[in-house]
Design a protein around this motif. Sequence first.
Motif, short mmCIF file in Angstrom:
data_model
loop_
_atom_site.label_atom_id
_atom_site.label_comp_id
_atom_site.label_asym_id
_atom_site.label_seq_id
_atom_site.Cartn_x
_atom_site.Cartn_y
_atom_site.Cartn_z
N GLU B 124 -6.32 -27.07 -29.86
CA GLU B 124 -7.65 -26.93 -30.46
C GLU B 124 -8.40 -25.74 -29.87
O GLU B 124 -9.10 -25.00 -30.56
CB GLU B 124 -8.46 -28.20 -30.25
N GLU B 127 -6.93 -22.64 -31.27
CA GLU B 127 -7.38 -22.52 -32.66
C GLU B 127 -8.81 -21.98 -32.71
O GLU B 127 -9.11 -21.06 -33.47
CB GLU B 127 -7.36 -23.89 -33.35
N LEU B 131 -10.02 -18.82 -34.66
CA LEU B 131 -10.94 -19.02 -35.78
C LEU B 131 -12.13 -18.09 -35.61
O LEU B 131 -12.61 -17.48 -36.56
CB LEU B 131 -11.41 -20.47 -35.85
N GLY B 134 -11.63 -14.75 -36.96
CA GLY B 134 -11.40 -14.62 -38.40
C GLY B 134 -10.01 -15.02 -38.86
O GLY B 134 -9.63 -14.75 -40.00
N PHE B 135 -9.24 -15.68 -37.99
CA PHE B 135 -7.93 -16.17 -38.43
C PHE B 135 -8.12 -17.54 -39.10
O PHE B 135 -9.05 -18.27 -38.78
CB PHE B 135 -6.99 -16.35 -37.22
N THR B 136 -7.24 -17.88 -40.02
CA THR B 136 -7.22 -19.24 -40.54
C THR B 136 -5.96 -19.92 -40.02
O THR B 136 -5.13 -19.30 -39.37
CB THR B 136 -7.24 -19.28 -42.08
N ILE B 137 -5.86 -21.22 -40.29
CA ILE B 137 -4.74 -21.98 -39.73
C ILE B 137 -3.74 -22.30 -40.83
O ILE B 137 -4.10 -22.90 -41.85
CB ILE B 137 -5.24 -23.26 -39.07
N ALA B 138 -2.50 -21.88 -40.61
CA ALA B 138 -1.44 -22.16 -41.59
C ALA B 138 -0.50 -23.21 -41.01
O ALA B 138 -0.41 -23.37 -39.81
CB ALA B 138 -0.67 -20.89 -41.90
N GLU B 139 0.16 -23.92 -41.92
CA GLU B 139 1.10 -24.94 -41.46
C GLU B 139 2.40 -24.82 -42.23
O GLU B 139 2.44 -24.28 -43.33
CB GLU B 139 0.51 -26.33 -41.66
N PRO B 141 6.65 -26.80 -42.58
CA PRO B 141 7.42 -28.01 -42.27
C PRO B 141 8.12 -27.94 -40.92
O PRO B 141 8.51 -26.85 -40.47
CB PRO B 141 8.44 -28.07 -43.40
N GLU B 142 8.26 -29.10 -40.30
CA GLU B 142 8.95 -29.17 -39.01
C GLU B 142 10.47 -29.24 -39.21
O GLU B 142 11.23 -28.78 -38.39
CB GLU B 142 8.45 -30.40 -38.23
N LYS B 198 -3.91 -13.27 -42.34
CA LYS B 198 -4.44 -13.38 -40.97
C LYS B 198 -4.46 -14.85 -40.57
O LYS B 198 -5.44 -15.55 -40.81
CB LYS B 198 -5.86 -12.78 -40.96
N LYS B 204 4.84 -28.23 -33.91
CA LYS B 204 5.96 -28.71 -33.10
C LYS B 204 7.20 -27.88 -33.38
O LYS B 204 7.46 -27.51 -34.53
CB LYS B 204 6.27 -30.17 -33.47
#
Lengths: 803, 349
Positions: B124, B127, B131, B134-139, B141-142, B198, B204
């Motif tokens: 966190e 992050e 943030l 100006g970055f965003t959070i991408a996800e 698959p594990e 960005k 994980k």
Amino acid sequence: MRVSIEWLRQYLKIEQTPEELAEILTRGGIEVGGVEDLNKGFKNIIIGEIKSIKPHPNAQKLQVCDVNIGSEELTIVTGADNILVGDKVPVAVPGAKLPGDKVIEPTDLRGVKSQGMLCSDKELGLEFVGLDRSKGGILILLPDAEVGSKLEDYLGLDNSVLELELYPNRPDCMSMVNVAREVGTLLGLKPKFADWLEVNTPLWPTDVKQKIEIENPELSWRYSALLVEDVVIRPSPRWMRNRLRAAGIRPINNIVDITNYCMLETGQPLHAFDRDRLKGTVRVRLAREGEKLVTLDGVERQLDNSMLVIADDSGPIALAGVMGGLDTEVTASTKRILFESAHFAGANIRRTSRKLGMRSESSSRFEKGVDPHGTVTTLARVAELLLELEAGVPMSFTEHCVCLPPQAEIEVSLKRVNALLGVEYSEQEVEQVFEALNFDYESKPNGKYTVHIPSYRQDLKIEEDMIEEIARIIGYDRIPTTLPQGIQTQGRRTPEQEFRRKVRHTLTEAGMNEILTYSFTKKDSDDIWGRRDMNIPILNPLREELGVMRTSLLPGLLETAARNTARRNLDLLLFEIGNVYWPHKLPLTTLPQEKTLIAGLVQGQSQRHWLVPQIKFDFYFLKGILSQLEMACGVEFTYTRLNNSRYQELLHPGRSAEITVGGEYLGFMGEIFPQLDEEWGLNRPVLFELDFDVLYKNSQTALVAKSYPRFPAIQRDLALVVPQDIPSEAIKNRILELGGELLQTVEIFDVYQGQPVAEGYKSVAFSLRYQSPERTLKDEEVISLNSNILATVQKEFGAQWRK
Amino acid sequence: MVQKERMIGLKAELEKIKKETLHKLEQLNTMEELQDLKVKIMGKKGSLTALLKQMGRLSPEERPKMGQMVNEVRAKFEEAWEAKAKELEQLALAARLEEEKIDITLPGYRLLKGNQHPLSKVIEEIEDIFLGMGFTIAEGPEIETDYYNFEALNLPKDHPARDMQDTFFITEDILLRTQTSPVQVRTMEKMKPKLPVKVIAPGKVFRHDDDATHSPMFHQVEGLLVDKGIRMSDLKGILLYFSRQMFGESREIRLRPSFFPFTEPSAEVDVSCMLCGGEGCRLCKNTGWIEILGSGMVHPRVLEMGGYNPQEVTGFAFGMGVERIAMLKYGIEDMRLLFDNDIRFLKQF
Ligand SMILES: [Zn+2]
């Protein structure tokens, strides 16, 4: 790669200490993992010759030796039994030191005065030294050891080794010559190499009798062979043995040592076949199903048609690039040798060596890539050493060369170099780098260059590769720190990411501790708690208990709780937010669904405190935590008796509930089934597992503030005695309904069973809060509403009013 | 004459009342007694009131005199009474304070509060730093395909660099991701042709390893910035800012040449030791520097596979191990503690 400083000094005048050199290399991109001093800390160990061995007069297991150490003869008592008269051995004379600061003094050993000590290789911290007879006893040196000289001089231990930890892009540095080039580039020195390094074409007459054929040109581009006669097998000279040992290779005999030495020098793996055992044409081909080969280590290998082998007319004689065969091995009686110097495709060697579980100095080089242009050069070095060591006479040469990759050329533009790095290098600076690298280049207008990449640098293919070379040689420290120039963006979490964070924070604020467990788990537990037969097996699990991908978070929670309970951490409030993996089909053909779950476990009770009574971490406590979650998410959960046959065996049927939200199944909670907790070593834990997506979908993310009326509220309590099976919530809901608009809230503030309440009944007390948004309520209104409520619930629920 | 005598008599009585009353006042100990006395003197049936009633019988000339004298006595009495009342009040307060004294060494009552796992806490924190930039959070698959985990990252099958990461396989083509880098290509595919890309991607990852410094499951945070004109100096700037936010304002960073198949040039990033500030200590093995992440300029092949033209855009990428950062931040020496989940350990965070 182990780099001997003494060897490196043959090519370069190095003034730095080994540690300084290590730092320069590391900062230049060749990571040095360690610097090893070859002398492990002994001093004054003299080489002696055993003149006589007599039994000890007073001890059966000891012997008394007369040892000549040049200046004098010493009497030394030893317990070892591997020595013979005439052996050259290391002698620790009085005052000598062994590793670990052990100082040797003359001692009386059961009545005989011993003037020193004979040493084993272990006591000296040495490896790969001496004759085979040394094993498990006194180190017995080769006959060329000089009596009276220092052992460290004889073994070349006044030297250090750099242990390079090479990235896969720099296999060229698995060669002393190329390491010297690299060090030279970083130190700004030109290495001096012998003439043989310039040899590109064979210097020997062609052997017409020995045919060589590459049958799989995609796996082998070139196979060169040097044919040698009048071979004499004997130990190689001291200098060669010492360099091999420094590199971590055991010296064997002159022929084996030459192949290893040349491989270390140029990076080209070699193999020596006993030519008199070869039958017909040497072929580079894939093995045929069912073919077998006994390799040098004496193991019979089962081959398949993916493995590249060297074969003669009789069948496979070597696993190409991995290991030779026992049948064609060079032995003490070998008279003629065929030295193989070939190119093999890395991917195939890698697969074969993995499949057979065999790795060698040769295979690890081929895997990463060997310069295909170097086969003849290396044979020129072999020939030179054979003559120098009087080990044999190079007679002729033969090869099959399918093709050689062209020399790479890279177009480099100074503008792009500066744009990508954010620097302002001049043409002169960039040209200096090319020169330091010893790369040929042509300057073109506008700061453009064509750089000719030597064949040993196979890692350099595109302009960016050259930009890295320029950057690292000038030094990464020269790159300034700037911030990106583009449009400013705003960073924020997506609503879903924000919600996940909120759930986590809500649970921790409610007293729960977050845990993180492995995504793989034990199949047995997952079958019980998760979705039976849905867990995805891992082909190569670390341990059997981590064999499948979890379909539930509960096994991880239970294991964590059990581990804590075993450590007497009995009071637990645990939760985890994580993914489980649900396949669409097994075995997997597409990626499975990764589902986020929220799960938790409570057990025990709150800490004892002098001010407040202890609270049990039971069903209701957990339900309270979940109500915190409801509030935070702006939703209401509905609890109904669990109706799932599977969970009925896992959870206490009377103390468990299915949870829905907005009519959708969200999850469940409940106390673990009696006795099941004991199996886990737990004490009545209560569990829950919720579907994150369902919770998120139903949550009220935007908060709308309610306003509260300013007119006074009237509170009335109502205690009812009802049959014990009637759910309290049903009565509460009915009261709310009956109270109409004016009844704002109903809370249950007391529940009681036992005397004077009759058996089978319970007393439930409600607190009713009446309020109007428009006016002050009159007592009569409330009394009339209240008595209506009372009358109705008495009738409908068989309730009695408990005044 | 009678009147004169009366006058004298009243005077004497007044004097007596005054003397007695003031004396009595001194003896009183409670507010109640004090009130009683007031009633006895000044109440309807009080002695001073009674005295006033008798004044009617005095001559008109003497009445005012007497009146004045009575008033004086009354004033004196009231003054003394007030003073006494105040004194008693203060005594009463002091007594109450004394009585209400508690044992302040007893422990207070703390509301039950749980703790976030140190790793999720560090994630966190990372992050939030990005943030803010100006970055965003991408996800992603594990459980990944070989394509995204390796091939699209310029690591074809049988590439020796695959040895750097010991992989858990589900099938020949499906595996547990060994790094968060596959999110790079997935994000570019989703975003193309929009600029800038960005993002950071925490998550994980899994490798076939288990000892004091390796765990078979661990966490990484990947970063990716693709735009027109992104330079390696920008990478350095962003990472310097991050390091200072994470490890303290006086931190410095340095880049060392390294190798990752999906970046070129590549760099290992060291931060000046947070324990000794660069002097050299046990934590930094006397080098003054601690390796915290790997980074580099996105390899043109990777940009292409993500759907961007490497002639037009450039980018940088970096990846850091969350466990390593948590261990540095909290002085944890054995990585296995982070997955042991001992409640005593967790309650520290
Ligand atoms: Zn330090």
